[in-house]
Design a protein around this motif. Structure first.
Motif, mmCIF file in Angstrom:
data_model
loop_
_atom_site.group_PDB
_atom_site.id
_atom_site.type_symbol
_atom_site.label_atom_id
_atom_site.label_comp_id
_atom_site.label_asym_id
_atom_site.label_seq_id
_atom_site.Cartn_x
_atom_site.Cartn_y
_atom_site.Cartn_z
ATOM 1 N N HIS A 70 14.028 -5.654 -32.713
ATOM 2 C CA HIS A 70 12.755 -6.291 -33.080
ATOM 3 C C HIS A 70 12.967 -7.799 -33.176
ATOM 4 O O HIS A 70 13.796 -8.237 -33.969
ATOM 5 N N TYR A 71 12.247 -8.555 -32.381
ATOM 6 C CA TYR A 71 12.342 -10.023 -32.467
ATOM 7 C C TYR A 71 11.007 -10.568 -32.959
ATOM 8 O O TYR A 71 9.985 -10.354 -32.298
ATOM 9 N N PRO A 72 11.006 -11.288 -34.091
ATOM 10 C CA PRO A 72 9.740 -11.885 -34.530
ATOM 11 C C PRO A 72 9.362 -13.037 -33.596
ATOM 12 O O PRO A 72 10.223 -13.798 -33.171
ATOM 13 N N VAL A 73 8.076 -13.127 -33.284
ATOM 14 C CA VAL A 73 7.577 -14.180 -32.398
ATOM 15 C C VAL A 73 6.375 -14.824 -33.080
ATOM 16 O O VAL A 73 5.390 -14.151 -33.371
ATOM 17 N N GLY A 74 6.478 -16.104 -33.362
ATOM 18 C CA GLY A 74 5.400 -16.779 -34.086
ATOM 19 C C GLY A 74 5.253 -16.168 -35.471
ATOM 20 O O GLY A 74 6.172 -15.511 -35.980
#
Lengths: 249, 246
Positions: free
Chosen positions: A233-237
């Motif tokens: 899971h990569y947080p974006v914004g």
């Protein structure tokens, strides 16, 4: 997609962070930089707008609002690597008069005015109060992203609308919102190469778990999706996530 | 030049169909008419002057002036002179039953049926996809558009078109949504007529509930069927009314 990289990494991961994992992290950081770039620009614009409106000391007119907003919109939509399909400001009731709304919103490189007729309507505010992109920043006093959704009011396109409340004084009521429309099509072009580097089923999803752009051919923008196992899971914004592998629901 | 393959003549004919361009003046007029239709501009309300209107819509002052004069000629606006003068939306401009009836009688049975088929095809496609993509928030919004049976005909008409637009919004297809809006514009004020009939309102409020339930339960087939039934109810009402002409 912006070449600027950020230090944002995966929040949780089950896959081994080998060389492939590193490439994925870099790609996710690129996506994060692009989305966060839009969010930061919007926050700065909201602050500038609030200060400029406060300087008008209660005598805000439509013409003055247009003069304030239009140059910024022009810059935003004509930015060569920008994502804005349209942008603008919508006054909350009270700023120009009780129950009076004012829309200063333009779209496209030719700066086509949006919903300009509504400015001559006494009840135009009722067109906006229920819209998620207006209601949530006004109610919470915080930035919000709406979509992906079909925007009937402006573009008739499939878009994400980033909105931010505008304050004329720190503890005052919300004077209005500034917003930027980003089409999903534009986002797809920018995000797809990075998503492919993350994985064949990598998917950019919004906070509701709805796909915005997916490398998987069976997941379309607007579909509800979920992380597959194993998944990074990569947080974006502020509100988006890239799942390294997703399944459609 | 290559010979066109067998059977392509019809597609070719479509390519060379003359393009009818509607003038800018007509476009400005139809925007104002539409704004009146949807209640955005209301009776007695002052319109912007030529210069303001031209700036707002991005047209020349000449175009704005011609549009205002065309709107005046068709009785949609009235003009007052003097200090408090200007152009105003006329008082009796609300979609009227007489106007809608006149429109209905201009149409042939075939045109009504064909329009309904097209409307059904697009709306059913929206309903099918909506049933796949709906979430709880979508359903809450959709149900908020179901009017009470005793709501007035104008509100009913607005609620019905907004309900189907919401189904398109839940489907999240821009192309289908645009087509639906175009079809609703083609239907124009016609849908005002059945909405004045309490029997029609009771029948359709049951169907609206069925549509919402099917979309909520993620049942595309049921959702498509219910939306088709909704449009069929409208078409049947209009055809029955129209038959009275003969």
């Amino acid at each position: 997609m912006s070449e600027t990289s950020s230090t944002a990494g995966p929040s949780a991961g089950t896959a081994e962070p080998g060389p492939a994992g590193k490439t994925a992290e870099q790609a996710a950081a690129e996506l994060d930089a692009a989305i966060a770039g839009i969010e930061h620009r919007l926050a700065a614009w909201a602050a500038e707008t609030g200060a400029a409106l406060a300087a008008m000391s209660g005598r805000v007119t439509g013409t003055a609002v247009d003069k304030l907003i239009r140059p910024v919109v022009e810059e935003l939509v004509q930015l060569p690597d920008g994502y804005a399909a349209g942008a603008g400001f919508i006054a909350n009731a009270g700023l120009l008069g009780p129950e009076r709304s004012y829309i200063a919103w333009w779209q496209g490189p030719d700066l086509e005015p949006v919903d300009a007729l509504a400015n001559f309507s006494p009840n135009s505010i009722s067109r906006y109060v229920k819209a998620e992109w207006f209601r949530i920043p006004v109610e919470t006093g915080r930035a919000h992203v709406t979509g992906p959704y079909v925007d009937f009011l402006c573009t008739d396109e499939y878009v994400l609308t980033f909105t931010h409340p505008v304050f004329t004084r720190p503890d005052g009521p919300v004077a209005g919102i500034v917003g930027i429309d980003v089409t999903v099509q534009r986002l797809e072009r920018g995000a797809m190469p990075a998503l492919r580097r993350i994985g064949a089923r990598a998917t950019l999803a919004n906070a509701d778990g709805r796909a915005v752009v997916s490398a998987a051919s069976d997941i379309d923008a607007g579909d509800l999706a979920a992380p597959d196992e194993p998944c990074r899971h990569y947080p974006v914004g502020r509100t988006f996530t890239v799942w390294s592998a997703a399944v459609g629901l | 030049m290559l010979l066109s393959p067998k059977g392509a003549s019809r597609s070719l004919a479509a390519v060379f169909t003359p393009i009818k361009s509607r003038g800018l003046v007509d476009e400005v007029c139809s925007r104002i008419e539409q704004a009146v239709e949807t209640g955005l501009l209301t009776s007695g309300q002052r319109l912007p002057n030529e210069t303001e209107l031209a700036a707002a819509l991005g047209v020349s002052a000449v175009t704005a002036r011609e549009a205002l004069s065309q709107l005046r000629a068709s009785g949609i606006i009235r003009t007052a002179r003097g200090r408090s003068g200007g152009s105003f939306i006329a008082d009796n401009v609300l979609p009227s039953r007489e106007r809608a009836l006149a429109q209905l009688h201009e149409l042939s049975r075939l045109q009504i049926r064909d329009l309904a088929l097209h409307y059904q095809a697009i709306a059913a496609a929206c309903a099918g996809v909506a049933a796949r993509r709906s979430d709880a928030a979508d359903i809450a919004t959709l149900r908020s558009f179901i009017p009470a049976a005793d709501d007035d005909p104008l509100n009913w008409r607005l609620a019905l078109s907004e309900f189907l637009l919401e189904v398109a919004a839940i489907a999240r297809s821009a192309r289908l949504a645009r087509e639906l809006i175009r079809l609703q514009a083609d239907l124009g004020t016609l849908t005002l007529l059945p909405c004045a009939d309490s029997g029609y309102r009771v029948r359709t409020s049951v169907i609206l509930e069925e549509v919402a339930t099917a979309i909520e339960a993620h049942e595309p087939v049921a959702a498509e069927a219910a939306v088709k039934a909704l449009i069929a109810a409208t078409a049947d009402w209009l055809l029955t009314e129209q038959a009275k002409r003969y």
